[in-house]
Write an enzyme that holds these catalytic residues in place. Structure first.
Site, mmCIF file in Angstrom:
data_model
loop_
_atom_site.group_PDB
_atom_site.id
_atom_site.type_symbol
_atom_site.label_atom_id
_atom_site.label_comp_id
_atom_site.label_asym_id
_atom_site.label_seq_id
_atom_site.Cartn_x
_atom_site.Cartn_y
_atom_site.Cartn_z
ATOM 1 N N HIS A 1 9.669 47.467 28.567
ATOM 2 C CA HIS A 1 8.929 47.911 29.739
ATOM 3 C C HIS A 1 7.545 48.393 29.290
ATOM 4 O O HIS A 1 7.291 48.573 28.094
ATOM 5 C CB HIS A 1 9.671 49.043 30.472
ATOM 6 C CG HIS A 1 9.925 50.240 29.628
ATOM 7 N ND1 HIS A 1 11.139 50.526 29.056
ATOM 8 C CD2 HIS A 1 9.092 51.236 29.228
ATOM 9 C CE1 HIS A 1 11.051 51.634 28.352
ATOM 10 N NE2 HIS A 1 9.817 52.089 28.431
HETATM 11 C C1 T46 Z 1 9.788 54.586 26.357
HETATM 12 C C2 T46 Z 1 10.700 54.329 25.219
HETATM 13 C C3 T46 Z 1 10.042 54.560 23.894
HETATM 14 C C4 T46 Z 1 15.578 60.106 32.059
HETATM 15 O O1 T46 Z 1 16.335 60.476 32.983
HETATM 16 N N1 T46 Z 1 14.544 60.899 31.656
HETATM 17 C C5 T46 Z 1 13.715 60.556 30.643
HETATM 18 O O2 T46 Z 1 12.798 61.324 30.314
HETATM 19 C C6 T46 Z 1 13.898 59.280 30.007
HETATM 20 C C7 T46 Z 1 12.981 58.835 28.890
HETATM 21 C C8 T46 Z 1 14.933 58.489 30.422
HETATM 22 N N2 T46 Z 1 15.750 58.893 31.433
HETATM 23 C C9 T46 Z 1 16.881 58.042 31.826
HETATM 24 C C10 T46 Z 1 16.530 56.704 32.429
HETATM 25 C C11 T46 Z 1 17.678 55.815 32.001
HETATM 26 O O3 T46 Z 1 18.743 55.965 32.890
HETATM 27 O O4 T46 Z 1 17.618 57.742 30.625
HETATM 28 C C12 T46 Z 1 18.117 56.423 30.659
HETATM 29 C C13 T46 Z 1 17.611 55.624 29.447
HETATM 30 O O5 T46 Z 1 16.194 55.379 29.600
HETATM 31 P P1 T46 Z 1 15.517 53.971 29.257
HETATM 32 O O6 T46 Z 1 16.458 52.871 29.547
HETATM 33 O O7 T46 Z 1 14.180 53.927 29.937
HETATM 34 O O8 T46 Z 1 15.343 54.115 27.677
HETATM 35 P P2 T46 Z 1 14.512 53.223 26.652
HETATM 36 O O9 T46 Z 1 14.983 53.599 25.311
HETATM 37 O O10 T46 Z 1 14.549 51.785 27.026
HETATM 38 O O11 T46 Z 1 12.992 53.712 26.847
HETATM 39 C C14 T46 Z 1 12.620 55.041 26.536
HETATM 40 C C15 T46 Z 1 11.713 55.631 27.609
HETATM 41 O O12 T46 Z 1 12.334 55.512 28.900
HETATM 42 C C16 T46 Z 1 10.365 54.951 27.685
HETATM 43 O O13 T46 Z 1 9.467 55.724 28.450
HETATM 44 O O14 T46 Z 1 8.594 54.372 26.242
HETATM 45 O O15 T46 Z 1 11.933 55.064 25.284
#
Ligand code: T46
Length: 134
Positions: free
Chosen positions: A52
């Protein structure tokens, strides 16, 4: 300009080991006000994360344990870097596509973020990201 922008933190080492301190709002090593801190750990083997971009959010990622690979893409260029130093922060600007992979078992990726969590700030489809960059 390279997409890979490192911030070198001073490591305060002595014979007991190392310590990195990030003073918020003082020396401005991190080029934004930090509104959120999160960390990624226990990522299963062969799992890739990210895929993303963020419309507004800026972040600094620090691999405080183990290693992982970060891929950054601005829509024209794609660069990939191994993160394995707790004393180096990777600045990720807004509107940069990111993918993370090759997590070691002991990887802990600490992220300093310029904004609170907001799902509407995410662009999770690469074609939409490319369209938004034009
Ligand atoms: C990024 C990379 C480096 C939350 O509720 N609060 C938060 O602050 C974050 C970061 C995530 N979430 C929830 C959203 C999803 O349900 O945690 C779950 C996992 O998040 P996501 O699938 O977006 O995780 P990554 O590892 O793909 O991405 C993350 C960050 O979201 C993003 O901003 O830059 O790490």
């Amino acid at each position: 300009m390279s997409l890979i922008q490192w911030i070198d933190f001073q490591s305060l080492g002595d014979k007991r080991g190392q310590l990195v301190a990030i003073d918020i709002g003082k020396e401005r090593e991190v080029p934004f006000d930090i509104k959120r801190i999160y960390y990624i750990y226990h990522t299963a083997e062969d799992v890739s994360r990210g895929f993303h971009a963020h419309k507004k959010l800026k972040q600094v990622a620090i691999c405080i344990s183990g290693s992982c690979r970060m891929v950054l893409d601005d829509g024209c260029t794609r660069e990939s870097i191994v993160m394995n130093s707790p004393a180096k922060g990777l600045l990720i600007e807004s509107m940069i596509w990111r993918e993370m992979r090759d997590f070691s078992d002991d990887c802990v990726l600490l992220v300093l973020a310029s904004e609170r969590y907001d799902e509407s700030d995410y662009i999770r489809n690469y074609a939409d990201f490319i369209k938004a960059k034009r």
